[in-house]
Motif scaffolding. Structure first.
Motif, PDB file in Angstrom:
ATOM      1  N   SER A 247       0.811  -1.217   0.000  1.00 51.57           N
ATOM      2  CA  SER A 247       0.000   0.000   0.000  1.00 51.57           C
ATOM      3  C   SER A 247       0.842   1.264   0.000  1.00 51.57           C
ATOM      4  O   SER A 247       0.604   2.194   0.782  1.00 51.57           O
ATOM      5  N   ILE A 248       1.853   1.292  -0.861  1.00 49.11           N
ATOM      6  CA  ILE A 248       2.661   2.504  -0.999  1.00 49.11           C
ATOM      7  C   ILE A 248       1.888   3.506  -1.851  1.00 49.11           C
ATOM      8  O   ILE A 248       1.542   3.237  -3.002  1.00 49.11           O
ATOM      9  N   GLY A 249       1.600   4.669  -1.287  1.00 49.56           N
ATOM     10  CA  GLY A 249       0.833   5.687  -1.991  1.00 49.56           C
ATOM     11  C   GLY A 249       1.707   6.701  -2.694  1.00 49.56           C
ATOM     12  O   GLY A 249       2.927   6.526  -2.829  1.00 49.56           O
ATOM     13  N   GLU A 250       1.098   7.794  -3.097  1.00 52.79           N
ATOM     14  CA  GLU A 250       1.798   8.799  -3.893  1.00 52.79           C
ATOM     15  C   GLU A 250       2.938   9.443  -3.108  1.00 52.79           C
ATOM     16  O   GLU A 250       4.011   9.719  -3.658  1.00 52.79           O
ATOM     17  N   ARG A 251       2.724   9.692  -1.827  1.00 50.05           N
ATOM     18  CA  ARG A 251       3.780  10.334  -1.021  1.00 50.05           C
ATOM     19  C   ARG A 251       5.018   9.455  -0.939  1.00 50.05           C
ATOM     20  O   ARG A 251       6.152   9.933  -1.092  1.00 50.05           O
ATOM     21  N   LEU A 262      19.518   7.137  -2.021  1.00 46.30           N
ATOM     22  CA  LEU A 262      19.429   5.853  -2.698  1.00 46.30           C
ATOM     23  C   LEU A 262      20.087   5.900  -4.075  1.00 46.30           C
ATOM     24  O   LEU A 262      20.026   6.922  -4.774  1.00 46.30           O
ATOM     25  N   HIS A 263      20.695   4.779  -4.474  1.00 49.11           N
ATOM     26  CA  HIS A 263      21.195   4.626  -5.834  1.00 49.11           C
ATOM     27  C   HIS A 263      20.012   4.651  -6.797  1.00 49.11           C
ATOM     28  O   HIS A 263      18.885   4.274  -6.438  1.00 49.11           O
ATOM     29  N   GLU A 264      20.237   5.071  -8.025  1.00 47.82           N
ATOM     30  CA  GLU A 264      19.142   5.179  -8.985  1.00 47.82           C
ATOM     31  C   GLU A 264      18.445   3.852  -9.232  1.00 47.82           C
ATOM     32  O   GLU A 264      17.231   3.813  -9.508  1.00 47.82           O
ATOM     33  N   ASP A 265      19.182   2.735  -9.125  1.00 46.41           N
ATOM     34  CA  ASP A 265      18.548   1.427  -9.305  1.00 46.41           C
ATOM     35  C   ASP A 265      17.510   1.163  -8.211  1.00 46.41           C
ATOM     36  O   ASP A 265      16.450   0.590  -8.462  1.00 46.41           O
ATOM     37  N   ALA A 266      17.833   1.554  -6.982  1.00 49.39           N
ATOM     38  CA  ALA A 266      16.908   1.347  -5.867  1.00 49.39           C
ATOM     39  C   ALA A 266      15.757   2.344  -5.905  1.00 49.39           C
ATOM     40  O   ALA A 266      14.646   2.043  -5.455  1.00 49.39           O
ATOM     41  N   ARG A 267      15.997   3.536  -6.462  1.00 48.25           N
ATOM     42  CA  ARG A 267      14.922   4.532  -6.555  1.00 48.25           C
ATOM     43  C   ARG A 267      13.786   4.038  -7.451  1.00 48.25           C
ATOM     44  O   ARG A 267      12.634   4.439  -7.275  1.00 48.25           O
ATOM     45  N   GLY A 268      14.119   3.163  -8.376  1.00 51.03           N
ATOM     46  CA  GLY A 268      13.086   2.548  -9.207  1.00 51.03           C
ATOM     47  C   GLY A 268      12.557   1.289  -8.574  1.00 51.03           C
ATOM     48  O   GLY A 268      12.434   0.241  -9.219  1.00 51.03           O
ATOM     49  N   ALA A 269      12.242   1.357  -7.291  1.00 54.24           N
ATOM     50  CA  ALA A 269      11.842   0.181  -6.520  1.00 54.24           C
ATOM     51  C   ALA A 269      10.604  -0.490  -7.105  1.00 54.24           C
ATOM     52  O   ALA A 269       9.745   0.157  -7.698  1.00 54.24           O
ATOM     53  N   MET A 270      10.540  -1.816  -6.901  1.00 51.24           N
ATOM     54  CA  MET A 270       9.326  -2.551  -7.244  1.00 51.24           C
ATOM     55  C   MET A 270       8.270  -2.229  -6.193  1.00 51.24           C
ATOM     56  O   MET A 270       8.446  -2.511  -5.015  1.00 51.24           O
ATOM     57  N   LEU A 271       7.187  -1.610  -6.640  1.00 50.53           N
ATOM     58  CA  LEU A 271       6.171  -1.132  -5.710  1.00 50.53           C
ATOM     59  C   LEU A 271       4.801  -1.745  -5.941  1.00 50.53           C
ATOM     60  O   LEU A 271       3.973  -1.761  -5.044  1.00 50.53           O
ATOM     61  N   GLY A 272       4.556  -2.242  -7.139  1.00 51.86           N
ATOM     62  CA  GLY A 272       3.223  -2.726  -7.447  1.00 51.86           C
ATOM     63  C   GLY A 272       2.277  -1.549  -7.625  1.00 51.86           C
ATOM     64  O   GLY A 272       2.665  -0.376  -7.517  1.00 51.86           O
ATOM     65  N   PRO A 273       1.005  -1.802  -7.878  1.00 52.05           N
ATOM     66  CA  PRO A 273       0.044  -0.712  -8.076  1.00 52.05           C
ATOM     67  C   PRO A 273      -0.182   0.079  -6.800  1.00 52.05           C
ATOM     68  O   PRO A 273      -0.137  -0.463  -5.703  1.00 52.05           O
ATOM     69  N   SER A 274      -0.393   1.362  -6.953  1.00 50.29           N
ATOM     70  CA  SER A 274      -0.709   2.190  -5.794  1.00 50.29           C
ATOM     71  C   SER A 274      -2.139   1.897  -5.360  1.00 50.29           C
ATOM     72  O   SER A 274      -2.929   1.325  -6.102  1.00 50.29           O
TER      73      SER A 274
END
Length: 282
Positions: A247-251, A262-274
């Protein structure tokens, strides 16, 4: 189904052999059992062995303890064997496996009493990867296991699908023996989040390259965790981050995308749909 002769021939041709995961004939045919393989000279150079989905009877365990031909083995999987902790401990303590560094023991029915017993096994100290996914390890046994003084060599720890909960995460955070971890897998553990917040305060996580926290959806880690990860000063080495199913939201998404630590690779984390995005229907 392969004959042992073909397995042996493969062993002569290569130093790394993965045995068929569905090899479950042990106890049914004396010519088709694990002991025949494990005591064969043809496994002498094998470095990796996948024995998942097999039954481990006394003969197979004896072979692992006594075989003179397993000295090169570094990677071993016994996943989905339902062997229980006593059999697993016998394998870990085998003097024939002195070079073993990677042990995959997922879904082996190691429950709370087994976790407590594992905590004191000195031979864990030679393992650099310990995988215990799906073994019904819950508090307080999870805290006992994860506080083991024999995890000093462990670089990769996978304890997902165990319901270790936040107190288990805090045990990892408080451990004096897990400061060298490069990979930590905590998926599907009914983690509410406060334990993760404690973990993120510890400089000992500075070596982490992979952090998996997905599918703690029963409570949802939410934006607070995502923001804490994004601002943590100790995650500069992180390359793989999986927070999906939380449940990661917009914030939280925005904090991760804008993170300066964070490294740029980690900034593109796998989050799934908001939470606001519709799920695709099958």
């Amino acid at each position: 189904r392969q004959s042992w002769g073909r397995v042996a021939a493969a062993g002569r041709d290569c130093a790394r052999l993965l045995v068929a995961r569905k090899l479950d004939a042990i106890g049914r045919n004396d010519d088709y059992d694990l002991k025949a393989l494990l005591t064969s000279r043809d496994v002498a150079r094998i470095e990796a062995l996948d024995l998942g989905y097999n039954g481990f009877d006394e003969r197979a365990l004896d072979a692992i303890e006594q075989s003179e031909h397993l000295g090169a083995l570094r990677w071993l999987s016994v996943s989905d064997s339902k062997m229980g902790h006593e059999s697993l401990i016998r394998i870990i303590r085998s003097p024939r496996l002195e070079k073993l560094t990677h042990l995959i023991a997922a879904w082996c029915e190691i429950e709370n009493d087994g976790a407590v017993a594992l905590q004191g096994v000195e031979e864990l100290g030679r393992l650099t990867r310990i995988e215990l996914r799906g073994n019904r390890i819950r508090p307080p046994a999870a805290q006992v296991l994860l506080s083991s003084p024999h995890f000093g060599s462990c670089l990769e720890l996978a304890v997902g699908w165990n319901d270790i909960a936040d107190v288990g995460v805090v045990a990892i955070a408080d451990s004096a023996y897990l400061g060298q971890l490069q990979e930590l897998c905590l998926e599907n553990n009914s983690i509410e989040g406060w334990g993760v917040l404690e973990l993120l305060k510890r400089p000992a996580i500075r070596n982490l390259e992979k952090l998996r926290l997905y599918n703690n959806q029963s409570t949802g880690l939410g934006d607070e965790i995502a923001v804490a990860v994004a601002t943590c000063p100790y995650l500069g080495n992180l390359r793989v981050l999986d927070l999906s199913g939380n449940s990661i939201g917009e914030r939280g998404r925005d904090a991760l995308a804008r993170s300066v630590t964070l490294h740029e690779d980690a900034r593109g984390a796998m989050l799934g749909p908001s939470p606001q995005e519709p799920q695709d229907e099958e």
